[in-house]
Motif scaffolding. Structure first.
Motif, PDB file in Angstrom:
ATOM      1  N   LYS A 186       0.934  -1.295  -0.050  1.00 13.99           N
ATOM      2  CA  LYS A 186      -0.043   0.073   0.074  1.00 13.99           C
ATOM      3  C   LYS A 186       0.916   1.160  -0.068  1.00 13.99           C
ATOM      4  CE  LYS A 186      -3.731   2.548   2.294  1.00 13.99           C
ATOM      5  NZ  LYS A 186      -4.688   2.330   3.253  1.00 13.99           N
ATOM      6  N   LEU A 187       1.941   1.210   0.805  1.00 12.21           N
ATOM      7  CA  LEU A 187       2.683   2.312   0.799  1.00 12.21           C
ATOM      8  C   LEU A 187       3.418   2.793  -0.495  1.00 12.21           C
ATOM      9  CD1 LEU A 187       4.321   4.630   2.529  1.00 12.21           C
ATOM     10  CD2 LEU A 187       5.964   2.812   2.875  1.00 12.21           C
ATOM     11  N   SER A 188       3.577   1.751  -1.193  1.00 11.44           N
ATOM     12  CA  SER A 188       4.313   1.900  -2.472  1.00 11.44           C
ATOM     13  C   SER A 188       3.240   2.816  -3.604  1.00 11.44           C
ATOM     14  CB  SER A 188       4.507   0.742  -3.662  1.00 11.44           C
ATOM     15  OG  SER A 188       3.263  -0.130  -3.807  1.00 11.44           O
ATOM     16  N   THR A 189       1.909   2.683  -3.364  1.00 12.91           N
ATOM     17  CA  THR A 189       1.108   3.834  -4.034  1.00 12.91           C
ATOM     18  C   THR A 189       0.746   4.919  -3.499  1.00 12.91           C
ATOM     19  OG1 THR A 189      -0.827   2.792  -2.390  1.00 12.91           O
ATOM     20  CG2 THR A 189      -0.570   1.561  -4.401  1.00 12.91           C
ATOM     21  N   LEU A 190       1.472   5.242  -2.499  1.00 13.01           N
ATOM     22  CA  LEU A 190       1.585   6.583  -2.089  1.00 13.01           C
ATOM     23  C   LEU A 190       2.525   7.463  -2.687  1.00 13.01           C
ATOM     24  CD1 LEU A 190       0.574   8.814   0.252  1.00 13.01           C
ATOM     25  CD2 LEU A 190       2.406   8.004   1.584  1.00 13.01           C
ATOM     26  N   MET A 191       3.437   6.770  -3.350  1.00 12.47           N
ATOM     27  CA  MET A 191       4.703   7.282  -3.877  1.00 12.47           C
ATOM     28  C   MET A 191       4.463   8.567  -4.817  1.00 12.47           C
ATOM     29  SD  MET A 191       6.772   7.371  -7.045  1.00 12.47           S
ATOM     30  CE  MET A 191       6.592   5.973  -7.855  1.00 12.47           C
ATOM     31  N   PRO A 192       3.408   8.429  -5.629  1.00 13.25           N
ATOM     32  CA  PRO A 192       3.018   9.722  -6.524  1.00 13.25           C
ATOM     33  C   PRO A 192       2.801  10.891  -5.684  1.00 13.25           C
ATOM     34  CG  PRO A 192       2.004   7.977  -7.353  1.00 13.25           C
ATOM     35  CD  PRO A 192       2.603   7.608  -5.972  1.00 13.25           C
TER      36      PRO A 192
ATOM     37  N   PHE B 211      11.159  -0.224   4.169  1.00  9.21           N
ATOM     38  CA  PHE B 211      11.061   1.344   3.971  1.00  9.21           C
ATOM     39  C   PHE B 211      12.343   1.645   2.923  1.00  9.21           C
ATOM     40  CE2 PHE B 211      11.972   5.697   5.616  1.00  9.21           C
ATOM     41  CZ  PHE B 211      10.921   6.221   5.262  1.00  9.21           C
ATOM     42  N   LEU B 212      13.461   1.189   2.923  1.00  6.89           N
ATOM     43  CA  LEU B 212      14.430   1.389   1.954  1.00  6.89           C
ATOM     44  C   LEU B 212      14.077   1.151   0.422  1.00  6.89           C
ATOM     45  CD1 LEU B 212      17.143   2.278   1.542  1.00  6.89           C
ATOM     46  CD2 LEU B 212      18.009  -0.039   1.836  1.00  6.89           C
ATOM     47  N   GLU B 213      13.364   0.097   0.325  1.00  2.53           N
ATOM     48  CA  GLU B 213      12.844  -0.255  -1.034  1.00  2.53           C
ATOM     49  C   GLU B 213      11.911   0.801  -1.320  1.00  2.53           C
ATOM     50  OE1 GLU B 213      11.272  -4.205  -1.712  1.00  2.53           O
ATOM     51  OE2 GLU B 213      12.712  -5.231  -0.337  1.00  2.53           O
ATOM     52  N   PHE B 214      10.675   1.193  -0.627  1.00  2.00           N
ATOM     53  CA  PHE B 214      10.056   2.277  -0.831  1.00  2.00           C
ATOM     54  C   PHE B 214      10.665   3.619  -1.356  1.00  2.00           C
ATOM     55  CE2 PHE B 214       7.794   6.208   0.942  1.00  2.00           C
ATOM     56  CZ  PHE B 214       6.625   6.127   0.186  1.00  2.00           C
ATOM     57  N   LYS B 215      11.670   3.960  -0.345  1.00  4.73           N
ATOM     58  CA  LYS B 215      12.613   5.264  -0.762  1.00  4.73           C
ATOM     59  C   LYS B 215      13.260   4.976  -1.925  1.00  4.73           C
ATOM     60  CE  LYS B 215      14.889   5.689   3.031  1.00  4.73           C
ATOM     61  NZ  LYS B 215      15.692   6.631   4.137  1.00  4.73           N
ATOM     62  N   MET B 216      13.847   3.841  -2.605  1.00  4.03           N
ATOM     63  CA  MET B 216      14.401   3.878  -3.592  1.00  4.03           C
ATOM     64  C   MET B 216      13.608   3.957  -4.871  1.00  4.03           C
ATOM     65  SD  MET B 216      17.552   3.395  -2.811  1.00  4.03           S
ATOM     66  CE  MET B 216      18.304   2.803  -4.444  1.00  4.03           C
TER      67      MET B 216
ATOM     68  N   VAL C 174       4.364  11.660  -2.912  1.00  5.54           N
ATOM     69  CA  VAL C 174       5.324  12.038  -2.206  1.00  5.54           C
ATOM     70  C   VAL C 174       6.293  13.078  -2.736  1.00  5.54           C
ATOM     71  CG1 VAL C 174       7.450  11.339  -0.706  1.00  5.54           C
ATOM     72  CG2 VAL C 174       5.223   9.872  -0.879  1.00  5.54           C
ATOM     73  N   LYS C 175       6.517  14.466  -2.129  1.00  8.34           N
ATOM     74  CA  LYS C 175       7.347  15.298  -2.575  1.00  8.34           C
ATOM     75  C   LYS C 175       8.943  14.885  -2.328  1.00  8.34           C
ATOM     76  CE  LYS C 175       8.183  20.271  -3.237  1.00  8.34           C
ATOM     77  NZ  LYS C 175       7.595  21.718  -2.994  1.00  8.34           N
ATOM     78  N   ALA C 176       9.192  14.721  -0.827  1.00 11.27           N
ATOM     79  CA  ALA C 176      10.281  14.326  -0.437  1.00 11.27           C
ATOM     80  C   ALA C 176      10.128  13.450   0.984  1.00 11.27           C
ATOM     81  CB  ALA C 176      10.982  15.727  -0.034  1.00 11.27           C
ATOM     82  N   ILE C 177      11.381  12.817   1.318  1.00 10.04           N
ATOM     83  CA  ILE C 177      11.437  12.243   2.236  1.00 10.04           C
ATOM     84  C   ILE C 177      12.728  12.764   3.191  1.00 10.04           C
ATOM     85  CG2 ILE C 177      11.734   9.797   3.622  1.00 10.04           C
ATOM     86  CD1 ILE C 177      10.385   8.723   0.865  1.00 10.04           C
TER      87      ILE C 177
END
Length: 359
Positions: A207-213, A351-356, A215-218
């Motif tokens: 689900k978190l991966s679908t939030l990616m669009p 979380f690292l995968e999500f950030k990458m 996200v402006k910055a982490i």
């Protein structure tokens, strides 16, 4: 041979005398960390009003050697390695559990403590330290959503799920923390922030991966600066960081979703290597005093667990539900457990995968 031995003995005596003289000089000037008149305090940066340290010295005679750390892990590593003699340190709840388990902390003698009755009972006897055998509350706060009311209405950010709305494309900043980001995602799925279920974690990662669009910055501490400058419309961060950003931008607001979030605690502990216990107890009792706890809360901006101190704060502060949420909201807040190395790595990897992907 005898002459050589005599020479060696003389050298050793001279070295011993030199070190003894140096120690005496340091002790007499109050510069030794192990002086009986020095308190060694290990804390986060800018996490106490400096005026309180001066007052503590004036009232007790103890000088404060104040050293800082930037993460629980850095603090833990330094204390575990030994060689340091911090009398008090201020870790977060999950790290207290870890340090207890590894026998890095001393039990507190409650007979030497004053002012325990000043604390709000809701913030005592937590699972990470039942009976407060090893720690006393310092500050507490929440994870929530900070937003700019000029561009986002309050009703648009009352729930975590709303962050996935297409209207927030490239408008959200996230705190750089695996537990926090995966935590609020788990909450949207009705799961515990402390789950040790591979299926739950995989579902949250998906689900978190679908939030990616959206996200402006982490980022980390810079969130408060960027939000204050209007660099983003929405951010997920801690209540204290939000308070600081709001002090620089009157258009910012903070909310804790009613379905739940994380409530964190920073508590004061006494490492097992503490040398000046008398000074440590003096400081604990000093900080237990309502007037001192209230002053510290006004300076730092985080929520005080000291109920009598809260009563001394301005009405506008103590009635601010953004930072002192009502009982109904608090009932849905969750405290992070120490997950252990295996599951901590699983959360970090997810979380690292999500950030990458987000790069």
């Amino acid at each position: 041979m005898k002459k050589i031995l005599a020479f060696i003995v003389c050298v050793l005596l001279l070295v011993g005398l030199a070190f003894g003289a140096r120690y005496y000089l340091l002790a007499s000037t109050g510069n030794t960390r192990e002086s009986s008149k020095t308190l060694n305090l290990y804390n986060w940066g800018d996490y106490i009003d400096p005026a309180l340290l001066k007052r503590f010295t004036a009232e007790t005679g103890y000088q404060v050697n104040y050293e800082t750390f930037d993460s629980n892990e850095a603090m833990y590593t330094k204390i575990k390695q030994g060689g340091t003699h911090y009398d008090l340190a201020i870790p977060s709840e999950y790290m207290i559990s870890k340090m207890k388990r590894e026998h890095l902390l001393l039990k507190l003698d409650h007979h030497r403590l004053k002012g325990l009755e000043n604390y709000d009972q809701r913030f005592l006897n937590q699972n990470f330290d039942l009976g407060n055998q090893y720690s006393l509350p310092y500050f507490w706060g929440t994870l929530g959503i900070i937003y700019n009311e000029d561009t986002v209405s309050a009703k648009e950010v009352q729930h975590w799920d709303q962050l996935w709305s297409p209207q927030f494309k490239q408008r959200i900043m996230l705190i750089d923390s695996a537990r926090d980001v995966l935590g609020f995602t788990l909450i949207t799925q009705g799961k515990s922030v402390n789950t040790r279920s591979a299926a739950d974690l995989a579902a949250a990662q998906g689900k978190l991966s679908t939030l990616m669009p959206n996200v402006k910055a982490i980022i980390a501490d810079e969130i408060k600066m960027y939000m204050a400058q209007g660099e983003a419309d929405v951010a997920v961060t801690y209540s204290g960081e939000a308070a600081e950003a709001m002090s620089h931008n009157s258009h910012l607001r903070y909310t804790v979703p009613s379905e739940g979030s994380n409530v964190w605690f920073d508590n004061i502990v006494m490492p097992k290597t503490a040398k000046n216990k008398k000074a440590a107890y003096a400081f604990l009792n000093f900080m237990n005093e309502p007037k001192n706890a209230a002053q510290n809360a006004e300076y730092i901006g985080y929520a005080t667990p000291n109920k009598k101190a809260l009563a001394l704060l301005p009405k506008s502060v103590r009635n601010d539900r953004q930072f002192y949420p009502d009982d109904k909201t608090i009932a849905h807040l969750q405290v992070y457990d120490d997950l252990g190395q295996k599951w901590t790595e699983k959360y970090n990897d997810a979380f690292l995968e999500f950030k990458m992907v987000n790069r």
